[in-house]
Design a protein around this motif. Structure first.
Motif, PDB file in Angstrom:
ATOM      1  N   ILE A   7      45.657  51.668   4.263  1.00 36.51           N
ATOM      2  CA  ILE A   7      45.182  50.474   3.246  1.00 36.51           C
ATOM      3  C   ILE A   7      44.595  48.708   4.881  1.00 36.51           C
ATOM      4  N   ARG A   8      43.462  48.460   3.993  1.00 36.41           N
ATOM      5  CA  ARG A   8      42.275  47.653   4.970  1.00 36.41           C
ATOM      6  C   ARG A   8      42.119  46.772   4.141  1.00 36.41           C
ATOM      7  N   TYR A   9      43.304  45.642   5.170  1.00 32.40           N
ATOM      8  CA  TYR A   9      42.547  44.596   5.698  1.00 32.40           C
ATOM      9  C   TYR A   9      41.581  43.614   5.431  1.00 32.40           C
ATOM     10  N   GLN A  10      41.066  42.622   4.557  1.00 35.75           N
ATOM     11  CA  GLN A  10      39.997  41.690   6.261  1.00 35.75           C
ATOM     12  C   GLN A  10      41.032  40.534   6.142  1.00 35.75           C
ATOM     13  N   ILE A  11      40.455  40.268   7.477  1.00 32.84           N
ATOM     14  CA  ILE A  11      41.515  39.319   7.776  1.00 32.84           C
ATOM     15  C   ILE A  11      40.839  37.790   8.635  1.00 32.84           C
ATOM     16  N   ASP A  12      41.534  36.845   8.331  1.00 31.07           N
ATOM     17  CA  ASP A  12      40.547  36.090   8.577  1.00 31.07           C
ATOM     18  C   ASP A  12      40.569  35.741  10.296  1.00 31.07           C
ATOM     19  N   PRO A  13      39.204  35.999  10.586  1.00 32.81           N
ATOM     20  CA  PRO A  13      38.820  36.569  12.335  1.00 32.81           C
ATOM     21  C   PRO A  13      39.811  35.308  13.243  1.00 32.81           C
ATOM     22  N   PHE A  14      39.700  33.744  12.205  1.00 33.60           N
ATOM     23  CA  PHE A  14      40.290  32.945  13.903  1.00 33.60           C
ATOM     24  C   PHE A  14      42.203  33.575  13.680  1.00 33.60           C
ATOM     25  N   LYS A  15      42.884  33.780  12.832  1.00 29.54           N
ATOM     26  CA  LYS A  15      43.774  34.187  13.124  1.00 29.54           C
ATOM     27  C   LYS A  15      44.235  36.179  13.408  1.00 29.54           C
ATOM     28  N   ARG A  16      43.683  36.227  14.364  1.00 32.73           N
ATOM     29  CA  ARG A  16      44.163  38.504  14.511  1.00 32.73           C
ATOM     30  C   ARG A  16      45.673  38.120  15.017  1.00 32.73           C
ATOM     31  N   ALA A  17      45.531  36.624  15.870  1.00 29.66           N
ATOM     32  CA  ALA A  17      46.804  36.385  16.484  1.00 29.66           C
ATOM     33  C   ALA A  17      48.212  36.831  15.804  1.00 29.66           C
ATOM     34  N   GLN A  18      47.943  36.165  14.333  1.00 28.31           N
ATOM     35  CA  GLN A  18      48.558  36.127  13.242  1.00 28.31           C
ATOM     36  C   GLN A  18      48.596  37.122  12.798  1.00 28.31           C
ATOM     37  N   PHE A  19      47.914  38.243  12.167  1.00 29.42           N
ATOM     38  CA  PHE A  19      48.312  39.244  11.864  1.00 29.42           C
ATOM     39  C   PHE A  19      48.734  40.861  12.752  1.00 29.42           C
ATOM     40  N   GLU A  20      48.467  40.234  13.783  1.00 31.25           N
ATOM     41  CA  GLU A  20      48.884  41.524  14.840  1.00 31.25           C
ATOM     42  C   GLU A  20      50.457  41.035  14.523  1.00 31.25           C
ATOM     43  N   GLN A  21      51.058  40.054  15.301  1.00 31.05           N
ATOM     44  CA  GLN A  21      52.468  40.191  14.836  1.00 31.05           C
ATOM     45  C   GLN A  21      53.075  40.709  13.804  1.00 31.05           C
ATOM     46  N   TYR A  22      52.110  39.885  12.670  1.00 27.20           N
ATOM     47  CA  TYR A  22      52.608  40.719  10.933  1.00 27.20           C
ATOM     48  C   TYR A  22      52.724  42.117  11.260  1.00 27.20           C
ATOM     49  N   SER A  23      51.554  42.840  11.962  1.00 29.05           N
ATOM     50  CA  SER A  23      51.581  44.415  11.594  1.00 29.05           C
ATOM     51  C   SER A  23      52.920  45.014  12.751  1.00 29.05           C
ATOM     52  N   LYS A  24      52.498  43.954  13.992  1.00 30.05           N
ATOM     53  CA  LYS A  24      53.924  44.505  15.029  1.00 30.05           C
ATOM     54  C   LYS A  24      55.166  43.972  14.318  1.00 30.05           C
ATOM     55  N   ASN A  25      55.510  43.397  13.744  1.00 34.20           N
ATOM     56  CA  ASN A  25      56.695  43.454  12.440  1.00 34.20           C
ATOM     57  C   ASN A  25      57.202  44.494  11.379  1.00 34.20           C
ATOM     58  N   TRP A  26      56.336  44.322  11.207  1.00 34.64           N
ATOM     59  CA  TRP A  26      56.359  46.275  10.499  1.00 34.64           C
ATOM     60  C   TRP A  26      56.905  47.677  11.409  1.00 34.64           C
ATOM     61  N   LEU A  90      42.960  37.403   3.895  1.00 35.13           N
ATOM     62  CA  LEU A  90      41.997  37.346   2.760  1.00 35.13           C
ATOM     63  C   LEU A  90      42.104  38.481   1.591  1.00 35.13           C
ATOM     64  N   ALA A  91      41.895  39.929   2.250  1.00 36.63           N
ATOM     65  CA  ALA A  91      41.818  40.504   0.997  1.00 36.63           C
ATOM     66  C   ALA A  91      42.316  42.039   1.464  1.00 36.63           C
ATOM     67  N   GLU A  92      43.257  43.462   1.056  1.00 29.41           N
ATOM     68  CA  GLU A  92      43.927  43.882   0.666  1.00 29.41           C
ATOM     69  C   GLU A  92      44.002  44.831   0.272  1.00 29.41           C
ATOM     70  N   GLU A  93      42.757  46.653   0.374  1.00 24.93           N
ATOM     71  CA  GLU A  93      42.585  47.397  -0.591  1.00 24.93           C
ATOM     72  C   GLU A  93      43.854  48.469   0.110  1.00 24.93           C
ATOM     73  N   ARG A  94      44.277  49.111  -0.960  1.00 24.70           N
ATOM     74  CA  ARG A  94      45.254  49.820  -0.991  1.00 24.70           C
ATOM     75  C   ARG A  94      44.211  51.566  -1.178  1.00 24.70           C
ATOM     76  N   THR A  95      43.933  52.891  -0.820  1.00 19.29           N
ATOM     77  CA  THR A  95      44.170  53.734  -1.547  1.00 19.29           C
ATOM     78  C   THR A  95      44.951  55.062  -0.662  1.00 19.29           C
ATOM     79  N   PHE A  96      45.309  55.777  -2.036  1.00 18.92           N
ATOM     80  CA  PHE A  96      45.760  56.905  -1.707  1.00 18.92           C
ATOM     81  C   PHE A  96      45.253  57.697  -1.762  1.00 18.92           C
ATOM     82  N   LEU A  97      46.059  58.751  -0.271  1.00 23.63           N
ATOM     83  CA  LEU A  97      44.972  60.258  -0.106  1.00 23.63           C
ATOM     84  C   LEU A  97      46.475  61.065   0.334  1.00 23.63           C
ATOM     85  N   ARG A  98      44.900  62.220  -0.112  1.00 24.11           N
ATOM     86  CA  ARG A  98      45.957  63.419   0.928  1.00 24.11           C
ATOM     87  C   ARG A  98      45.118  63.808   1.304  1.00 24.11           C
ATOM     88  N   ARG A  99      46.156  64.963   2.303  1.00 22.17           N
ATOM     89  CA  ARG A  99      45.288  65.948   3.375  1.00 22.17           C
ATOM     90  C   ARG A  99      44.602  67.132   2.528  1.00 22.17           C
TER      91      ARG A  99
END
Length: 102
Positions: A7-26, A90-99
């Motif tokens: 998953i590639r996220y484009q995030i608001d650079p001024f809200k990085r702390a909120q994204f980090e909390q979101y990530s920690k929740n997961w 701001l945007a989210e992209e999902r790519t499915f990969l195999r090793r």
């Protein structure tokens, strides 16, 4: 065949702390719902608005089951709501990969 969701996220650079909390929740929600969470990565140097996550599953069917459990999970729904209310993704992209194996 194991698949990994990149998953590639484009995030608001001024809200990085909120994204980090979101990530920690997961970190606890994703494994509880059946995903093998490899991790989340935050911007550190260079580009300040791109973050990543990697989650593995036994198959695409296992991923679909996980998505259903995630939508039914109260903590998962709360984390999705947190992201929507605060608009730090701001945007989210999902790519499915195999090793590649020998």
């Amino acid at each position: 065949m194991t698949i990994t969701v990149f998953i590639r996220y484009q995030i608001d650079p001024f809200k990085r702390a909120q994204f980090e909390q979101y990530s920690k929740n997961w970190l606890t929600i994703i494994p509880k719902c059946g995903g093998d969470l490899i991790g989340y990565w935050m911007p550190h140097e260079g580009t300040n608005n791109i973050a990543f996550a990697l989650i593995s599953f036994e198959s695409l069917a296992a991923y679909e089951s996980y998505r259903a459990r995630l939508r039914a999970d109260s903590e998962g729904r709360a984390n999705f709501s947190f992201a929507e209310e605060n608009r730090f993704i701001l945007a989210e992209e999902r790519t499915f990969l195999r090793r590649v194996v020998a």
